[in-house]
Design an enzyme around this catalytic site. Structure first.
Site, PDB file in Angstrom:
ATOM      1  N   ALA A  63     -50.836  11.963  -7.324  1.00  0.00           N
ATOM      2  CA  ALA A  63     -51.812  12.039  -8.408  1.00  0.00           C
ATOM      3  C   ALA A  63     -52.501  13.407  -8.402  1.00  0.00           C
ATOM      4  O   ALA A  63     -52.396  14.176  -7.449  1.00  0.00           O
ATOM      5  CB  ALA A  63     -52.848  10.934  -8.247  1.00  0.00           C
ATOM      6  N   GLY A 104     -49.012   8.724  -5.628  1.00  0.00           N
ATOM      7  CA  GLY A 104     -48.628   8.315  -6.970  1.00  0.00           C
ATOM      8  C   GLY A 104     -47.180   8.642  -7.276  1.00  0.00           C
ATOM      9  O   GLY A 104     -46.543   7.967  -8.104  1.00  0.00           O
ATOM     10  N   GLU A 107     -45.325   5.764  -5.977  1.00  0.00           N
ATOM     11  CA  GLU A 107     -45.587   4.625  -6.868  1.00  0.00           C
ATOM     12  C   GLU A 107     -44.781   4.763  -8.168  1.00  0.00           C
ATOM     13  O   GLU A 107     -44.298   3.761  -8.721  1.00  0.00           O
ATOM     14  CB  GLU A 107     -47.084   4.538  -7.167  1.00  0.00           C
ATOM     15  CG  GLU A 107     -47.896   4.090  -5.946  1.00  0.00           C
ATOM     16  CD  GLU A 107     -49.379   4.027  -6.211  1.00  0.00           C
ATOM     17  OE1 GLU A 107     -49.947   2.926  -6.115  1.00  0.00           O
ATOM     18  OE2 GLU A 107     -49.967   5.082  -6.521  1.00  0.00           O
ATOM     19  N   GLU A 127     -52.743   7.834   0.671  1.00  0.00           N
ATOM     20  CA  GLU A 127     -54.056   7.709   0.039  1.00  0.00           C
ATOM     21  C   GLU A 127     -55.171   7.424   1.035  1.00  0.00           C
ATOM     22  O   GLU A 127     -56.320   7.830   0.823  1.00  0.00           O
ATOM     23  CB  GLU A 127     -54.019   6.601  -1.020  1.00  0.00           C
ATOM     24  CG  GLU A 127     -53.275   6.978  -2.288  1.00  0.00           C
ATOM     25  CD  GLU A 127     -51.788   6.715  -2.218  1.00  0.00           C
ATOM     26  OE1 GLU A 127     -51.110   6.810  -3.250  1.00  0.00           O
ATOM     27  OE2 GLU A 127     -51.274   6.420  -1.111  1.00  0.00           O
TER      28      GLU A 127
END
Length: 703
Positions: A63, A104, A107, A127
């Site tokens: 992210a 991310g 993911e 994270e």
């Protein structure tokens, strides 16, 4: 079509390339571009399968961290919503992973029906290192893919796994070897899926992720690990999310995950850890040094002194393939030093962290010598001898005579004046301080001490080299103790003074470890050596002679030969690995207090916290004001990575901002009055702290 993605249809395959350098961070613009491209491919009857890949040899490193805590973090399309949409595409969607799929990025890959990777890639959910949990399906989809326990371990460690291990876990469907062409391999895999009539998404391998776990797995896991988590919130939220994956349907689990993520994102701990993340990236930005600053080549290194510190320093370079010459004056000291290095590597071998071939390779890079002539051609020489200015100056006089022009001459001093060391050479521009922390082969911090004449290219070279050997280099100016040890002085002084006033060493240390520090200050001195601290005080008696109580307990312990852990006696008694209170130390403190007419009284937890921490913070603010440290984040990095300050509090200066700068200043002023003559002597608010509070500032910065 956005410039942040490339879009190409070949035969019946849609190739969607992420093109947002440097790491394809999943900020809102890239999320929107991915959604548009995938919807286009999904609706195109000419497309039978979709390949999602990274342009320029990198898939996705996660992210956009700069969005966290802002509205942009969940701006449409949010990452969770985007990934849900990808799972609804009725064509095989293949994640083609090169180099990294982190956070991310992983993911994103999990939302695809299939995953293919280059053999050298790394996959992970880091994270937790930012005080967060995966918030875009990672805590729900990964357990359903590889099972709850291995998924939980990946999230709790925050460490990436190799592509081969990911394949073994079932996280990947196929590996593509070096030289085979990753994208071409993805094309072949896609055609196989089309030919076989494979579903868009295979059935979940672990539809009940906890099926193989004992019924009380999560209860026992929590009880086992909570003591190690201390005050950290993120591990508890990760566990709650994975537990939800085991008891809730996927859609409900995804909703629960988003709620937990938002709780973590809003926490002060995550804010602190994000501060640390950006501080690490800022630390390399140094006045007078730029990307265009020339670097000196460092093909080989010499270390003067084969003791524990010198050996640890040498290991750092051997570990990354740089040859090291280790110089000692006596054969037995050299033999002992090389033996200690081998023993350290053999311990790593026994623990499975090193192979025999790697051990042999590293030892082959280490050469011992008793002759300065053997280091004449070394590019970098690091002195790691006894912490005495005359001794270090003599070493540098010799290096000045022996070493080739352009060699970088570095001192591993922890407190001494680097400019005075440089002054005995004819090349002070080549001299720099490199303060490694013990054990030098383990501790991440490297204080880089810039002398007043240190050349920019010398500084730039060692900063880059520090990163090469896995350190976090932080630049300090020249002063007593640089950043870390100068701040340690008032922190330590207050702890020792409160022992005289009525606190016990254990009481003081308990307050600090309850806050989250790795070790209390009294235990830390026992570990480092009370005799070592005594020698530092001896070197600056003129500066502390006006206070007869200054670290008197430590001076007395030193006189008694109680040097800490190495003698089994210090502020504590040591029996094996167990540390016990010693009432003789309390009696010693009572006697000294009586001699100095210091009243003894109960000391509260709050007073211990405020006197130790506020004086630590105050000294850090003063360092910033003097320009010894370039920015407050540098100071935080030093104390997190060198002194065990909890990262989830962001370092001492970030912690001060969380407490409130006005609260810190009021506390210092309170003790200046409350402690009488002693308070007047030591509790002087840093002028910058006073200016910041007067200006209504909430952040610590130069004014």
């Amino acid at each position: 079509m956005s410039t942040l993605v490339t879009y190409l249809v070949e035969d019946n395959l849609a190739l969607i390339g992420l093109a947002s350098p440097p790491v394809n961070a999943l900020g809102q613009p890239l999320r929107a571009a991915i959604l548009e491209a995938c919807d286009r491919a999904a609706s195109d009857p000419a497309v039978s399968a979709i390949i999602l890949h990274g342009e320029n040899g990198l898939f996705c490193a996660g992210a956009d961290i700069s969005e966290f805590g802002l509205a942009a973090s969940f701006a449409e399309p949010s990452l969770p919503d985007l990934l849900v949409r990808l799972t609804q595409i009725d064509k095989p969607l293949i994640a083609c992973i090169d180099r990294f799929a982190l956070g991310g990025g992983l993911e994103l890959a999990l939302a695809c029906g299939y995953r293919i990777s280059a053999t050298g890639s790394r996959l992970g959910l880091p994270e937790i290192n930012l005080g967060l949990l995966p918030g875009a399906g990672g805590t729900q989809r990964l357990p359903r893919l590889i099972g709850a326990e291995p998924a939980l371990e990946m999230m709790m460690s925050g460490q990436p796994v190799s592509a081969s291990h990911a394949l073994d876990l079932g996280l990947l469907d196929r590996l593509i070897g070096e030289g085979d062409g990753l994208l071409e391999g993805a094309r072949r895999f896609a055609r196989e899926l089309i030919h076989e009539g494979a579903p868009a998404r295979p059935a979940e391998r672990h539809s009940n992720p906890a099926a193989a776990l004992p019924e009380d797995f999560f209860t026992r896991y929590r009880a086992t690990h909570e003591p190690r988590w201390k005050n950290r919130l993120a591990p508890r939220l990760v566990l709650a999310a994975v537990e939800s994956a085991c008891v809730l349907p996927l859609n409900a689990g995804l909703q629960r995950e988003v709620a937990l993520f938002k709780e973590a994102e809003a926490s002060s701990q995550s804010q602190a850890l994000r501060h640390v993340f950006f501080a690490e990236r800022e630390a390399g930005k140094v006045a007078g040094v730029s990307a265009s600053t020339a670097l000196r080549p460092v093909a080989n290194v010499a270390v003067i002194g084969a003791g524990t510190m010198g050996g640890g320093i040498a290991m750092n370079f051997a570990n990354v393939g740089i040859p090291v010459t280790l110089l000692e004056l006596k054969p037995d000291a050299l033999e002992r030093g090389l033996g200690q290095i081998r023993n350290s590597y053999e311990i790593s071998l026994q623990r499975g962290k090193l192979t025999q071939a790697e051990l042999d390779k590293r030892m082959a890079l280490l050469t011992g010598t008793l002759d300065y002539a053997d280091i004449a051609e070394c590019d970098l020489v690091i002195e790691a001898v006894f912490e005495s200015l005359p001794i270090k100056q003599q070493v540098f006089r010799t290096l000045d005579e022996v070493c080739k022009p352009g060699a970088i001459l570095a001192s591993n001093t922890s407190t001494l004046d680097v400019d005075q060391i440089a002054a005995v050479t004819r090349r002070p521009h080549d001299v720099i301080g490199l303060h490694f922390f013990s054990p030098a082969n383990v501790m991440r911090l490297l204080e880089v001490v810039r002398g007043k004449l240190t050349a920019p290219e010398v500084l730039a070279t060692v900063l880059k080299l520090g990163k090469t050997i896995g350190k976090i280099p932080v630049v300090s100016g020249v002063c007593f103790g640089f950043i870390g040890n100068r701040m340690l002085e008032p922190y330590s002084r207050e702890a020792h003074r409160m022992v005289l006033e009525g606190a016990t060493p254990a009481q003081i240390d308990q307050v600090l470890t309850d806050l989250g520090l790795a070790m209390g200050v009294m235990a830390m001195h026992d570990l480092a050596g009370i005799d070592v601290s005594f020698l530092v005080r001896e070197s600056r008696r003129e500066a502390i002679a006006h206070d007869p109580s200054y670290c008197r307990v430590a001076d007395e312990l030193n006189a008694l030969g109680r040097f800490g852990q190495k003698t089994k006696r210090g502020a504590y008694i040591y029996e094996g690995r167990e540390r016990k209170e010693d009432f003789e130390v309390i009696a010693l403190a009572e006697r000294i207090a009586g001699e100095l007419h210091i009243p003894r009284r109960p000391i509260t937890t709050q007073e211990i916290h405020d006197r130790c921490l506020f004086m630590l913070i105050n000294e850090g603010v003063q360092l910033l004001d003097e320009g010894i440290a370039e920015r407050s984040g540098d100071i935080d990095l030093v104390w997190i990575n060198g002194y065990g300050f909890p990262a989830w509090l962001g370092g001492p200066l970030h912690y001060a901002e969380q407490i409130g700068l006005d609260v810190v200043l009021d506390g210092i002023r309170h003790y200046r009055k409350a402690l009488g003559e002693y308070g007047e002597m030591w509790f002087h608010p840093a002028p910058l702290l006073e200016r910041l509070v007067a200006a209504g500032k909430t952040r610590i910065e130069r004014l």
